[in-house]
Design a protein around this motif. Structure first.
Motif, PDB file in Angstrom:
ATOM      1  N   SER A   1       9.844   6.482   5.687  1.00  0.00           N
ATOM      2  CA  SER A   1      10.065   7.559   6.640  1.00  0.00           C
ATOM      3  C   SER A   1      10.693   7.015   7.926  1.00  0.00           C
ATOM      4  CB  SER A   1       8.750   8.265   6.940  1.00  0.00           C
ATOM      5  OG  SER A   1       8.913   9.232   7.944  1.00  0.00           O
TER       6      SER A   1
ATOM      7  N   ARG B   1       5.256   4.679   2.291  1.00  0.00           N
ATOM      8  CA  ARG B   1       5.790   5.977   2.713  1.00  0.00           C
ATOM      9  C   ARG B   1       6.138   5.972   4.199  1.00  0.00           C
ATOM     10  NH1 ARG B   1       1.924   7.924  -0.906  1.00  0.00           N
ATOM     11  NH2 ARG B   1       0.404   8.275   0.747  1.00  0.00           N
ATOM     12  N   GLU B   2       5.265   5.363   5.005  1.00  0.00           N
ATOM     13  CA  GLU B   2       5.521   5.306   6.446  1.00  0.00           C
ATOM     14  C   GLU B   2       6.782   4.497   6.755  1.00  0.00           C
ATOM     15  OE1 GLU B   2       2.044   3.901   8.482  1.00  0.00           O
ATOM     16  OE2 GLU B   2       0.793   5.519   7.697  1.00  0.00           O
TER      17      GLU B   2
ATOM     18  N   ASP C   1       0.846  -1.171   0.000  1.00  0.00           N
ATOM     19  CA  ASP C   1       0.000   0.000   0.000  1.00  0.00           C
ATOM     20  C   ASP C   1       0.898   1.243   0.000  1.00  0.00           C
ATOM     21  OD1 ASP C   1      -2.687   1.375   0.714  1.00  0.00           O
ATOM     22  OD2 ASP C   1      -1.296   2.020   2.298  1.00  0.00           O
ATOM     23  N   GLU C   2       0.545   2.237  -0.802  1.00  0.00           N
ATOM     24  CA  GLU C   2       1.381   3.444  -0.945  1.00  0.00           C
ATOM     25  C   GLU C   2       1.606   4.150   0.392  1.00  0.00           C
ATOM     26  OE1 GLU C   2       2.973   4.775  -3.637  1.00  0.00           O
ATOM     27  OE2 GLU C   2       2.398   2.987  -4.782  1.00  0.00           O
ATOM     28  N   THR C   3       0.562   4.270   1.180  1.00  0.00           N
ATOM     29  CA  THR C   3       0.687   4.942   2.477  1.00  0.00           C
ATOM     30  C   THR C   3       1.630   4.175   3.396  1.00  0.00           C
ATOM     31  OG1 THR C   3      -1.558   5.796   2.250  1.00  0.00           O
ATOM     32  CG2 THR C   3      -0.597   5.837   4.456  1.00  0.00           C
ATOM     33  N   LEU C   4       1.479   2.859   3.424  1.00  0.00           N
ATOM     34  CA  LEU C   4       2.352   2.035   4.252  1.00  0.00           C
ATOM     35  C   LEU C   4       3.800   2.154   3.784  1.00  0.00           C
ATOM     36  CD1 LEU C   4       2.831  -0.067   6.450  1.00  0.00           C
ATOM     37  CD2 LEU C   4       2.225  -1.841   4.780  1.00  0.00           C
TER      38      LEU C   4
END
Length: 90
Positions: free
Chosen positions: A17, A13-14, A8-11
């Protein structure tokens, strides 16, 4: 070995980070997370079973006064001794 994993894109990025903040690689963070997941799963399957003793009835045994330990402590000690002896023999 090279493997493609779709996240998942959000995961993603997290995780990136997190890796940057902790001066780690993306791969090392994923590897650690997967190892922890597998270890946790293994621990859940190998956890020793604990038997919970449940009492039913309509009150205290005759002669037991909760405010007087001498009326109930010997009963508990005897039950514990029996349980441990039975469990050790099994």
């Amino acid at each position: 070995m090279r493997t493609t994993v779709r996240l998942d894109e959000t995961l993603m990025r997290e995780v990136k980070s997190y890796a940057a903040r902790h001066q780690r690689t993306f791969t090392s963070v994923l590897e650690d997370a997967l190892r922890r997941l597998l270890k946790e799963e293994d621990m859940l399957q190998t956890t020793e079973r604990i038997d919970v003793v449940v009492y039913t009835g309509a009150g205290l045994r005759p002669g037991v006064d909760l405010d007087d330990r001498t009326t109930w402590q010997p009963l508990i000690d005897a039950e514990d001794a029996e349980r441990f002896t039975t469990h050790a023999d099994a």
